[in-house]
Design a protein around this motif. Structure first.
Motif, PDB file in Angstrom:
ATOM      1  N   GLY A 290      38.369  42.233  39.920  1.00 14.23           N
ATOM      2  CA  GLY A 290      37.624  42.230  41.177  1.00 14.23           C
ATOM      3  C   GLY A 290      37.641  43.597  41.843  1.00 14.23           C
ATOM      4  N   ALA A 308      40.242  40.492  43.884  1.00 12.40           N
ATOM      5  CA  ALA A 308      40.162  41.689  44.726  1.00 12.40           C
ATOM      6  C   ALA A 308      41.499  42.169  45.272  1.00 12.40           C
ATOM      7  CB  ALA A 308      39.221  41.414  45.902  1.00 12.40           C
ATOM      8  N   PRO A 325      43.582  37.070  45.110  1.00 16.56           N
ATOM      9  CA  PRO A 325      43.448  38.401  45.714  1.00 16.56           C
ATOM     10  C   PRO A 325      44.737  38.832  46.420  1.00 16.56           C
ATOM     11  CG  PRO A 325      42.307  36.733  47.023  1.00 16.56           C
ATOM     12  CD  PRO A 325      42.758  36.063  45.769  1.00 16.56           C
TER      13      PRO A 325
END
Ligand code: UD1
Ligand code: CA
Length: 457
Positions: A290, A308, A325
């Motif tokens: 990501g 991410a 994430p």
């Protein structure tokens, strides 16, 4: 005969406005001069000689490659610089002259020059420029044979119109260089010993000069300013992005990836924007990365999904894992396949075995976590007593309730369950339930505090 590469790196680089010698400024985190040294190594050079001057000690301290050094204490010109290296060359050597501030020349391009050298021929890399201002011009006769090189400041009005310029990169026999350099002088506009003067001297004594041009002009671009450094950084990064895409990797935006080291990625992996890769990173096939991830010195096996803002350093990640994430793997994290590491989870020097999950807000350090373990939100290993680090062992199938503190050294045996909010300071046996919990106390009709009304003046 063997190939030796002489790299000029004595200049100060005034326009960099830096306390550091110019050639140590970095492209993709590697000092420019090391890019040139690595290209020399790719060519199979038997030795590389660095001509150093300004900041010589700093260059010696910083460069990690094995090279020979000669010092040019006064910068009297490029010809004088090469002369300093001559004592380290054997007459029969083929010598390639390169520059510590010209970092992006491809070994294939340099190889063409090397292949042309003989006792009666010199090889020179040239480029054609729309605006050749500042460069030495290549002077040819009407049949196109090279007659010599004239520097900008010594050129006639007519010669200034020549668009073919000297890149400075050349190859010659060491014996030829030695002889020709012995005859150059500094009777010119700049009062310098010009390396470029060897060409007219060679031609006068019946030798020939062959020229090659690189596939890309940037291969011969030098760095004199921070702006040019940034330009070459972008070119270098785009080239690496190209290589990745050619190898079957999808980049969401090839302008927004930075590789500072060696990155290998398998087919059909996808890298989203603004990711940074440092050191040696190997990524398998069908990996998804990501946006905004930073991955340093790591191996990521096939099928893993990294969401991410995940940061991974000195770690190994197995197949089909899920991270992030906002996950952080610190040095020594080892995930086996199918591990799940979720948001705001930090793993350090720990093995997480197959199928285990640490999904929310946890710290796992100095631990061995078995297979199919579930570590609840907010759990931490208390691995540090203020002086020493201790190990936590969590065996297969364990379930750890949220907000547990595991005070190491401690072991939780197979299939044990820890109740939420516990502080575990001693071994928990297999299949046990363990918990430490203060009893819930209640007060009926608790009067809630009321906000004060401000007094008006
Ligand atoms: C040189 C060439 C010019 C060419 C240009 C390409 C000469 C005389 N001219 O000019 O034809 O078009 O490069 O960029 O060679 N250096 C030393 N010691 C010295 C002098 C220079 O190590 O005594 C190093 C510098 O640090 C630099 C490189 O050699 O890395 C080139 O020197 P520079 O003075 O920049 O040469 P130019 O005038 O640009
Ligand atoms: Ca220059």
């Amino acid at each position: 005969m063997s190939l030796k590469v002489v790299i000029l790196a004595a200049g100060k680089g005034t326009r960099m406005k830096s306390a550091m010698p110019k050639v140590l400024h970095r492209v993709a985190h590697k000092p420019m001069v090391e890019h040139v040294i690595d290209a020399a190594a790719d060519l199979g050079a038997a030795a590389t000689v660095l001509v150093v001057g300004h900041g010589a000690d700093q260059v010696r301290e910083t460069v990690t490659r094995s090279v020979e050094y000669v010092e040019q204490t006064e910068q009297l010109g490029t010809g004088h610089a090469v002369q300093q290296a001559v004592p380290l060359l054997d007459a029969v050597d083929t010598v390639l002259i390169a520059y510590g501030d010209v970092p992006l020349t491809k070994p294939e391009t340099l190889q063409k020059l090397v292949g042309d050298v003989s006792d009666s021929n010199l090889a020179l890399l040239t480029v054609n420029m729309d605006d050749p201002t500042g460069y030495g011009r290549i002077v040819r006769d009407t049949s196109g044979n090279v007659l010599g090189i004239v520097e900008q400041k010594d050129a006639t009005g007519e010669q200034l119109n020549i668009q073919e310029v000297n890149t400075g990169i050349l190859a010659a026999k060491a014996s030829v260089l030695d002889e020709l350099l012995g005859r150059i002088d500094n009777n010119n506009a700049q009062g310098e010993y010009y390396l470029t003067d060897i060409f007219s001297l060679a031609v006068e004594q019946g030798m020939t000069v062959t020229t090659h041009q690189p596939d890309h002009v940037w291969e011969t671009a030098g760095v004199n300013s921070r702006l040019q450094l940034a330009e070459l950084e972008r070119i270098y990064q785009l080239n690496q992005a190209d290589d990745l895409m050619t190898a079957g990797v999808t980049l969401r935006d090839p302008q927004r990836i930075d590789v500072r080291g060696n990155l290998t990625v398998g087919q059909d992996s996808i890298i989203d924007i603004n990711c940074l890769f440092e050191g040696d990173v190997t990524i398998g096939e069908n990996v998804e990365i990501g946006p905004n991830c930073i991955i340093s010195n790591a191996t990521i096996a096939s099928g893993t999904v990294i969401k991410a803002n995940t940061v991974i350093e000195d770690s190994v990640v197995g197949k089909n894992c899920t991270l992030g994430p906002f996950a952080r793997l610190r040095p020594g994290a080892e995930l086996a396949e199918d591990a799940h590491i979720g948001n705001f989870v930090e793993i350090k020097k720990s093995v997480i075995n197959k199928g285990s999950k640490v999904n929310h807000l946890s710290y796992v350090g100095d631990s061995i976590v078995g297979e199919k373990v579930n570590i609840g939100a907010g759990t931490i290993t208390c691995n540090y007593d203020g002086a020493n680090k201790h190990q936590t062992v969590i065996e297969d199938g364990v379930f750890i309730g949220s907000c547990t503190q595991l005070v190491a050294p401690v072991t939780v045996r197979e299939n044990a369950v820890i109740g939420a909010g516990s502080t575990i300071t001693k071994e928990v046996a297999a299949n046990q339930l363990a918990f430490t919990r203060a009893p819930v106390k209640t007060v009926d009709n608790w009067p809630r505090p009321v906000k004060k009304t401000p007094v008006k003046k």
